[in-house]
Design an enzyme around this catalytic site. Sequence first.
Site, PDB file in Angstrom:
ATOM      1  N   ASP A   1       0.731  -1.303  -0.109  1.00  0.00           N
ATOM      2  CA  ASP A   1      -0.105   0.098  -0.021  1.00  0.00           C
ATOM      3  C   ASP A   1       0.906   1.363   0.047  1.00  0.00           C
ATOM      4  OD1 ASP A   1       0.822  -0.763   2.464  1.00  0.00           O
ATOM      5  OD2 ASP A   1      -0.960   0.103   3.586  1.00  0.00           O
TER       6      ASP A   1
ATOM      7  N   GLU B   1      10.730  -4.118  12.572  1.00  0.00           N
ATOM      8  CA  GLU B   1      12.084  -3.372  11.964  1.00  0.00           C
ATOM      9  C   GLU B   1      13.487  -3.644  12.805  1.00  0.00           C
ATOM     10  OE1 GLU B   1       9.261  -1.933  12.391  1.00  0.00           O
ATOM     11  OE2 GLU B   1       8.455  -1.374  10.360  1.00  0.00           O
TER      12      GLU B   1
HETATM   13  N1  UDP Z   1      -0.592  -8.003   5.113  1.00  0.00           N
HETATM   14  C1  UDP Z   1      -0.501  -9.312   4.914  1.00  0.00           C
HETATM   15  N2  UDP Z   1      -1.605  -9.780   5.733  1.00  0.00           N
HETATM   16  C2  UDP Z   1      -2.444  -9.214   6.653  1.00  0.00           C
HETATM   17  C3  UDP Z   1      -2.332  -7.984   6.521  1.00  0.00           C
HETATM   18  C4  UDP Z   1      -1.265  -7.353   5.872  1.00  0.00           C
HETATM   19  O1  UDP Z   1       0.001  -9.970   4.419  1.00  0.00           O
HETATM   20  O2  UDP Z   1      -3.421  -9.724   7.209  1.00  0.00           O
HETATM   21  C5  UDP Z   1       0.596  -7.355   4.219  1.00  0.00           C
HETATM   22  C6  UDP Z   1      -0.033  -5.916   3.716  1.00  0.00           C
HETATM   23  O3  UDP Z   1      -0.523  -6.367   2.404  1.00  0.00           O
HETATM   24  C7  UDP Z   1       1.206  -5.167   3.363  1.00  0.00           C
HETATM   25  C8  UDP Z   1       2.021  -5.491   4.855  1.00  0.00           C
HETATM   26  O4  UDP Z   1       1.500  -6.876   5.122  1.00  0.00           O
HETATM   27  O5  UDP Z   1       1.859  -5.261   2.215  1.00  0.00           O
HETATM   28  C9  UDP Z   1       1.878  -4.641   5.824  1.00  0.00           C
HETATM   29  O6  UDP Z   1       0.247  -4.395   6.254  1.00  0.00           O
HETATM   30  P1  UDP Z   1      -0.184  -2.974   6.404  1.00  0.00           P
HETATM   31  O7  UDP Z   1       0.089  -2.246   5.143  1.00  0.00           O
HETATM   32  O8  UDP Z   1      -1.640  -3.174   6.584  1.00  0.00           O
HETATM   33  O9  UDP Z   1       0.394  -2.377   7.657  1.00  0.00           O
HETATM   34  P2  UDP Z   1       0.546  -0.967   7.941  1.00  0.00           P
HETATM   35  O10 UDP Z   1       0.952  -0.078   6.840  1.00  0.00           O
HETATM   36  O11 UDP Z   1      -0.538  -0.488   8.710  1.00  0.00           O
HETATM   37  O12 UDP Z   1       1.866  -1.114   8.825  1.00  0.00           O
HETATM   38 MN    MN Z   2       0.759  -0.426   5.134  1.00  0.00          MN
END
Ligand code: UDP
Ligand code: MN
Length: 336
Positions: A196, A282
């Site tokens: 995203d 991280e």
């Molecule tokens: N993601 C995943 N499974 C989940 C939720 C998230 O594989 O159940 C992936 C999502 O597509 C993204 C990454 O993990 O590539 C980080 O997730 P997200 O963007 O929701 O997290 P944030 O940006 O809030 O840290």
């Molecule tokens: Mn994200």
Amino acid sequence: MTNTFSNYKLLEMLNKKRTILYLGIIFIIIIWLVNIKKRDAAQYQALNEALKQTRHQLKIQTDSYNVLKERFESICDKWKPNEPIVYAITPTYKRPVQRAELTRLSNTFRLVNNFHWIVVEDAESKSTLVANLLLKSHLNYTHLSIATPAEWKRQLKEPKWKKPRGVKQRNIALEWLRTERARKEHDGIVYFADDDNTYSVDLFDEIRVVKGVGVWPVGLVGGLLVEKPLTDINGKVIGWNSAWRPERPFPVDMAGFAINLNVLRKHPNAAFSWTVSRGFQESAILSQVVTLEQLEPLADNCTKVYVWHTRTEEPVLKAEEKLKNRGLRSDMNIEV
Ligand code: UDP
Ligand code: MN
């Protein structure tokens, strides 16, 4: 006389019989010809049908050949033999915006030289939606899948931040790299590219020069416009400007660093983990492979923003529910 008569009668009978025989033969020949004609017609019909089928098959094969050809040409166009490869690991999961997110990413990545996309679905098996998207992506890619265990999966209505995301997916991608790119001759840098975020093409020129672990600013994250490494006059990283949990050993977002493959090979067990506190993923991996002093500050001494931690709004699909109640969906036979 009697003899002549009977001879004549006999001759007449024989002639009649012969005529009947000839007529019979002619009749059989006609029937045979008619049948052959009929058989021919059926045969032509069958051939015609087969031809249509063959044309159809040929079109399908030509289409997929063209897709492959375009992808391979595109990969070759973007191949620079003397530059290392950037391996971008993207965990992804099924949701209404998934195809839109991956399309946006793939369109950016298409502009990048020596790029290898490792897409890991958070699912038991690979979906045709993602497989089709990758086939048409013009990219060099590896498609993997592994499901997040049920106890770590986000529950309905549970806030996003409650559970770590993408842990298993990133880890199997690292395993893939360690086995499939085990040899030193495989020159590459690993980057974790969530599906995203927003990536500038310029980011990849920074990633490509990372010798150990590189870091740079990330826009729109941690409650800040920009979260960035701080450097001293010698161009060494001395900390971060992070506001959220600044006590983290490496208070940096997933999008804010990249690791050279050599470093990962030197630390074969370095991985993400379920057991670390929220927001420490991280730090978990970086602590295993690097120290603060060793970090390479990039993006013009951390003064440029080339990646943003954007988040896509979840679409409201109320009308879809109405359709579903009537046994219909708007996406029947169409990938959205
Ligand atoms: N993601 C995943 N499974 C989940 C939720 C998230 O594989 O159940 C992936 C999502 O597509 C993204 C990454 O993990 O590539 C980080 O997730 P997200 O963007 O929701 O997290 P944030 O940006 O809030 O840290
Ligand atoms: Mn994200």
